[in-house]
Motif scaffolding. Structure first.
Motif, PDB file in Angstrom:
ATOM      1  N   ARG A   1       0.827  -1.216   0.000  1.00 31.27           N
ATOM      2  CA  ARG A   1       0.000   0.000   0.000  1.00 31.27           C
ATOM      3  C   ARG A   1       0.861   1.267   0.000  1.00 31.27           C
ATOM      4  N   ALA A   2       2.085   1.145   0.547  1.00 26.51           N
ATOM      5  CA  ALA A   2       2.989   2.298   0.561  1.00 26.51           C
ATOM      6  C   ALA A   2       3.824   2.378  -0.715  1.00 26.51           C
ATOM      7  N   GLY A   3       3.550   1.472  -1.654  1.00 27.46           N
ATOM      8  CA  GLY A   3       4.231   1.555  -2.942  1.00 27.46           C
ATOM      9  C   GLY A   3       5.538   0.777  -3.039  1.00 27.46           C
ATOM     10  N   PHE A   4       5.827  -0.052  -2.040  1.00 32.33           N
ATOM     11  CA  PHE A   4       7.041  -0.868  -2.123  1.00 32.33           C
ATOM     12  C   PHE A   4       6.752  -2.147  -2.904  1.00 32.33           C
ATOM     13  N   ASP A   5       7.826  -2.714  -3.437  1.00 29.49           N
ATOM     14  CA  ASP A   5       7.708  -3.862  -4.329  1.00 29.49           C
ATOM     15  C   ASP A   5       7.883  -5.165  -3.543  1.00 29.49           C
ATOM     16  N   PRO A   6       6.836  -5.997  -3.487  1.00 34.39           N
ATOM     17  CA  PRO A   6       6.938  -7.229  -2.697  1.00 34.39           C
ATOM     18  C   PRO A   6       7.600  -8.385  -3.452  1.00 34.39           C
ATOM     19  N   ASP A   7       7.925  -8.187  -4.721  1.00 38.62           N
ATOM     20  CA  ASP A   7       8.500  -9.301  -5.480  1.00 38.62           C
ATOM     21  C   ASP A   7       9.855  -9.705  -4.902  1.00 38.62           C
TER      22      ASP A   7
ATOM     23  N   THR B   1       8.756 -21.215  11.484  1.00 37.72           N
ATOM     24  CA  THR B   1      10.062 -21.512  10.895  1.00 37.72           C
ATOM     25  C   THR B   1      10.318 -20.590   9.698  1.00 37.72           C
ATOM     26  N   PHE B   2      11.576 -20.461   9.347  1.00 39.70           N
ATOM     27  CA  PHE B   2      11.915 -19.624   8.189  1.00 39.70           C
ATOM     28  C   PHE B   2      11.230 -20.132   6.907  1.00 39.70           C
ATOM     29  N   PRO B   3      11.265 -21.462   6.647  1.00 40.24           N
ATOM     30  CA  PRO B   3      10.590 -21.935   5.413  1.00 40.24           C
ATOM     31  C   PRO B   3       9.106 -21.601   5.411  1.00 40.24           C
ATOM     32  N   ASP B   4       8.461 -21.726   6.570  1.00 39.99           N
ATOM     33  CA  ASP B   4       7.046 -21.396   6.681  1.00 39.99           C
ATOM     34  C   ASP B   4       6.821 -19.917   6.333  1.00 39.99           C
ATOM     35  N   ARG B   5       7.666 -19.072   6.850  1.00 42.74           N
ATOM     36  CA  ARG B   5       7.494 -17.632   6.603  1.00 42.74           C
ATOM     37  C   ARG B   5       7.777 -17.291   5.149  1.00 42.74           C
ATOM     38  N   TYR B   6       8.810 -17.919   4.616  1.00 40.58           N
ATOM     39  CA  TYR B   6       9.164 -17.708   3.198  1.00 40.58           C
ATOM     40  C   TYR B   6       7.950 -18.003   2.311  1.00 40.58           C
ATOM     41  N   LEU B   7       7.349 -19.186   2.526  1.00 39.79           N
ATOM     42  CA  LEU B   7       6.249 -19.620   1.662  1.00 39.79           C
ATOM     43  C   LEU B   7       4.985 -18.790   1.879  1.00 39.79           C
ATOM     44  N   ARG B   8       4.699 -18.439   3.126  1.00 39.25           N
ATOM     45  CA  ARG B   8       3.482 -17.681   3.391  1.00 39.25           C
ATOM     46  C   ARG B   8       3.563 -16.250   2.832  1.00 39.25           C
ATOM     47  N   ILE B   9       4.771 -15.689   2.875  1.00 38.50           N
ATOM     48  CA  ILE B   9       4.913 -14.339   2.315  1.00 38.50           C
ATOM     49  C   ILE B   9       4.711 -14.381   0.806  1.00 38.50           C
ATOM     50  N   ALA B  10       5.287 -15.414   0.168  1.00 37.48           N
ATOM     51  CA  ALA B  10       5.076 -15.555  -1.286  1.00 37.48           C
ATOM     52  C   ALA B  10       3.592 -15.741  -1.591  1.00 37.48           C
ATOM     53  N   ALA B  11       2.906 -16.538  -0.760  1.00 37.84           N
ATOM     54  CA  ALA B  11       1.471 -16.777  -0.981  1.00 37.84           C
ATOM     55  C   ALA B  11       0.656 -15.496  -0.780  1.00 37.84           C
ATOM     56  N   ALA B  12       1.024 -14.722   0.249  1.00 38.79           N
ATOM     57  CA  ALA B  12       0.307 -13.468   0.502  1.00 38.79           C
ATOM     58  C   ALA B  12       0.492 -12.512  -0.679  1.00 38.79           C
TER      59      ALA B  12
END
Ligand SMILES: [Zn+2]
Length: 330
Positions: free
Chosen positions: A263-269, A294-305
């Motif tokens: 929303r603040a215009g930053f790039d989530p890619d 765990t780190f893998p859990d966070r990695y995947l959930r951020i990509a999914a979000a």
């Protein structure tokens, strides 16, 4: 967030104690250094340290302010702001105060340390070194008198600039209530306490891109806005006093925080790569799931979000997190 780089204080203390206990003369003849060289080097190191710290504070406020501004309508508590960092002796560690006066022009009363580019203060022409006066008293950023003065659409501020009095008119903006703070620490960490977002210098260095730093700030802001602190807990992205009950809150902050940054215009890619890089420097924490996912859990959930956010953008839907049907508003 809390990867502590090994500083080995105990080893240093041990070595010092051993040396003292030996009470011994050393065996080698050291090269001489001069007192003037020693003084010059200590001035240089203090100056460099303040320069690095200032750069971190500028970057933290520039990125953080964008996030606090873009999400004001989603934040339960807001404040008025014109985009200046105000400092005084108290802003610096005791050991650094003389250097801060010498290098940064710190005064014995609060003065403007930094004007955030394109902020209302910048547009109005406020400058580093200006002192904002309310009822003849220099005000700090958190003073209620300043908040009150900024409550209207246009605020006329009395300024002391190099001993000259002038009045400057600013148009304050509404931000999320959280305030940003930098903490000098090599630990890679960020902390929310309900009112502040504190980021360590270790994290400022680790978060390579502004997008990564925006993700970290978004995460901590979410802890504050979602009432996580009240809902039992302490803090922290990664470590600390938290308990296993904090894990769902961490995932929620990752999720909501990603919306905040976009929303603040930053790039989530690609921002999830943060977790792979953290794994590189802190492999033992990769699958530790005591207080945080765990780190893998966070990695995947951020990509999914991100996928969810991208779909909303494509459909022209508002960028707000999905709430459970029975969720209470915070
Ligand atoms: Zn967290």
């Amino acid at each position: 967030m809390g990867v502590k780089r090994s500083l080995r204080f105990p080893a240093i203390i041990l070595a010092t104690l051993t040396a003292l206990a030996g009470c011994a003369s050393t065996a080698t003849r050291l090269p001489e250094i001069s007192a003037p060289d020693l003084l010059a080097e200590s001035l240089l190191q203090e100056s460099r340290a303040l320069e690095v710290q200032s750069a971190h504070r500028h970057r933290l406020s520039r990125i953080g302010r964008r996030i606090l501004l873009a999400n004001a309508e989603l934040c339960p508590k807001t404040r008025r702001d014109i985009g200046v960092i105000i400092h005084s002796d108290d802003s610096y560690a005791k050991e650094m105060r003389i250097a801060a006066r010498r290098e940064l022009g710190v005064l014995d009363r609060p003065s403007i340390f930094h004007v955030i580019p394109n902020s209302p203060a910048d547009i109005a022409g406020l400058k580093q070194g200006d002192v904002i006066l309310i009822d003849e008293k220099a005000v700090d950023a958190t003073d209620k008198a300043l908040q009150d003065a900024l409550s209207s659409e246009r605020a006329a501020l009395s300024i002391d600039r190099d001993g000259q009095r002038r009045t400057i008119t600013v148009e304050p903006q509404t931000l999320c209530h959280s305030r940003l703070r930098l903490r000098s620490s090599a630990a890679i960490n960020a902390i929310a306490d309900g009112r502040h977002i504190t980021v360590t210098t270790g994290m400022m260095e680790f978060a390579q891109s502004d997008d990564e730093l925006a993700m970290v700030i978004g995460h901590e802001l979410a802890h504050n806005t979602m009432g996580h602190i009240r809902k039992v807990i302490g803090n922290l992205i990664l470590s600390g006093f938290a308990t296993r009950y904090t894990r769902p809150f961490e995932s929620e902050s990752d999720y909501v925080g990603l919306y905040y940054m976009v929303r603040a215009g930053f790039d989530p890619d690609g921002v999830e790569t943060f977790w792979r890089r953290l794994a590189d420097v802190d492999p033992r924490s990769v699958n530790r799931a005591k207080t945080h996912p765990t780190f893998p859990d966070r990695y995947l959930r951020i990509a999914a979000a991100r996928g969810e956010i991208r779909a909303k953008q494509a459909a022209g839907e508002p960028l707000v997190p999905n709430f459970k049907a029975d969720a209470e508003g915070e």
